[in-house]
Design an enzyme around this catalytic site. Structure first.
Site, PDB file in Angstrom:
ATOM      1  N   LYS A 184      -9.902 -20.097 -97.017  1.00 27.95           N
ATOM      2  CA  LYS A 184     -10.380 -21.475 -97.099  1.00 27.95           C
ATOM      3  C   LYS A 184     -10.331 -21.999 -98.544  1.00 27.95           C
ATOM      4  CE  LYS A 184     -11.502 -21.472 -92.689  1.00 27.95           C
ATOM      5  NZ  LYS A 184     -10.757 -20.560 -91.823  1.00 27.95           N
TER       6      LYS A 184
HETATM    7  C1  LIG Z   1     -11.737 -20.338 -90.458  1.00 23.33           C
HETATM    8  C2  LIG Z   1     -12.057 -21.142 -89.270  1.00 23.33           C
HETATM    9  C3  LIG Z   1     -13.093 -20.789 -88.398  1.00 23.33           C
HETATM   10  C4  LIG Z   1     -13.842 -19.503 -88.486  1.00 23.33           C
HETATM   11  O1  LIG Z   1     -14.441 -19.260 -89.694  1.00 23.33           O
HETATM   12  P1  LIG Z   1     -14.869 -17.761 -90.048  1.00 23.33           P
HETATM   13  O2  LIG Z   1     -15.615 -17.923 -91.316  1.00 23.33           O
HETATM   14  O3  LIG Z   1     -13.614 -16.958 -90.173  1.00 23.33           O
HETATM   15  O4  LIG Z   1     -15.745 -17.277 -88.936  1.00 23.33           O
HETATM   16  C5  LIG Z   1     -13.389 -21.646 -87.361  1.00 23.33           C
HETATM   17  N1  LIG Z   1     -12.704 -22.780 -87.162  1.00 23.33           N
HETATM   18  C6  LIG Z   1     -11.699 -23.149 -87.961  1.00 23.33           C
HETATM   19  C7  LIG Z   1     -11.005 -24.437 -87.716  1.00 23.33           C
HETATM   20  C8  LIG Z   1     -11.327 -22.336 -89.032  1.00 23.33           C
HETATM   21  O5  LIG Z   1     -10.312 -22.704 -89.828  1.00 23.33           O
END
Ligand SMILES: *Cc1c(COP(=O)(O)O)cnc(C)c1O
Length: 373
Positions: A184
């Protein structure tokens, strides 16, 4: 020419952050503690003073929001098929029923007309996803929620730094969930945060985060709801604090890279290749991903393989959730969400991260033009 491997995503952790993690490790307090409290304080200030709690993922945040909203068996929750499966897995996790609405082919986000059409007397909530960090029409989203008295759990996992009419995503609205997973825009290695509305919701969020425990006095302890084990560590929060201090820089660098992709590919790229670019929007979107939809003349696997020959990594976000085995077993099948199925088959994510340079973008574009001929 530099021909080193370009992944599609890569974290950048500066030396000050590494030093802060080392300090935390030496401090004698490595689980949730002062760094978590400081991180939550800074996030809350950024989100306009709204209450924020951190967690160990951006998945449990959404599950907990559903639980706080009292959503469970017999309730329907509307979401998009084009997301990481976490988005709809949490609906199943709380015993509710996922209802998908197809996406808009241009934004690749859930189509709000189709959301409205999917509402039934059982609908309790909407989980919109801001793919690549691109927000929906937030005014319309919340108008629909108000009209039908629905909760909104925003899956803003990819949208830290994105805005709507000048306000950060997360600084308004209902529940807003962010992820700090490694790919992210800002990371804690793994982690997430949830923006909440009321002090009562904060109390519940804290209980769900840690086994349902409430403490009082020196040794008072009770459990009155079934919570889990979802707290963020101070090690993760130290990374998050270091990352968060660069958020504005990260967002503007990504916007500049996205603009460079458009410039280098040129105005006739779509006509020449049959590929589809993302909307050229540089005000609200944090450009978590730079995604194109490939023409049907090449499969995604072929494209990925040929780009790999140029030493360029390509990702795909995402395969349509409703076609996974678990969801087919619930009755979903091919043909139900044709736009999501097409986009889910042909969408690719090109390199996009803080340490990526304009020269890297040029190299990627040249490879892509060679591959798409
Ligand atoms: C990364 C992501 C998640 C999940 O996040 P985690 O921290 O890996 O549990 C959920 N939805 C979207 C759209 C994502 O990009």
């Amino acid at each position: 020419m530099n021909n080193s491997f370009l992944p599609f995503s890569k974290p950048t952790i500066d030396e000050a952050t590494i030093a802060s993690v080392a300090d935390t490790l030496r401090s004698g307090w490595i689980t949730s503690g002062p760094k978590v409290i400081e991180f939550e304080k800074q996030l809350s200030a950024y989100f306009g003073g709204r209450p924020v709690r951190t967690f160990n993922s951006g998945t449990c945040t959404m599950e907990i929001a559903l639980r706080i909203a009292g959503i469970g068996a017999g309730d329907e929750v509307i979401t998009t098929p084009i997301s990481w499966m976490a988005t709809s897995n949490v609906i199943l996790e709380v015993g509710a029923t996922p209802v998908f609405a197809d996406i808009d082919p241009v934004t690749r986000n859930i189509d709000l007309d189709l959301v409205e059409a999917a509402i039934t007397p059982k609908t309790r909530a909407i989980i919109p996803v801001y793919l690549a960090g691109r927000p929906l029409d937030m005014d319309r989203l919340y108008a629909i929620a108000a009209k039908y008295k629905l909760r909104v759990i925003e899956d803003a996992a990819q949208a830290i730094g994105s805005t709507w009419r000048g306000r950060p995503i997360g600084s308004f609205g209902d529940f807003v969930s962010f992820s700090f997973q490694a790919n992210k825009n800002i990371t804690t290695s793994e982690g997430g945060c949830l923006v909440l509305n009321t002090p009562e919701e904060v109390v519940l969020a804290e209980k769900y985060r840690l086994q349902g425990v409430t403490r009082s006095g020196w040794d008072g302890i009770d459990v009155d709801v079934l919570g889990g084990k979802y707290n963020m560590t101070d090690i993760a929060a130290a990374i998050g604090l270091g990352q968060f201090s660069h958020l504005d820089d990260i967002t503007s660098h990504r916007r500049a890279l996205a603009q460079h992709y458009f410039k280098v590919l040129g105005p006739d790229f779509e006509a020449r290749t049959g590929a589809q670019l993302p909307p050229a929007e540089f005000e609200n979107t944090n450009w978590h991903l730079f995604q194109i939809v490939l023409p049907d003349t090449i499969t995604r696997a072929q494209f990925m393989e040929r780009m790999k020959a140029f030493n360029i990594g390509v990702g795909f976000h995402y395969a349509p959730i409703h076609l996974f085995t678990l969801y087919r077993e619930l009755g979903f099948k091919e043909g139900m969400f044709p736009i999501a199925e097409h986009v889910g088959r042909q969408i690719v994510s090109l390199p996009m991260y803080y340490s990526l340079t304009k020269a890297d973008v040029e190299r990627t574009c040249a490879a892509m033009l060679a591959v798409l001929g």
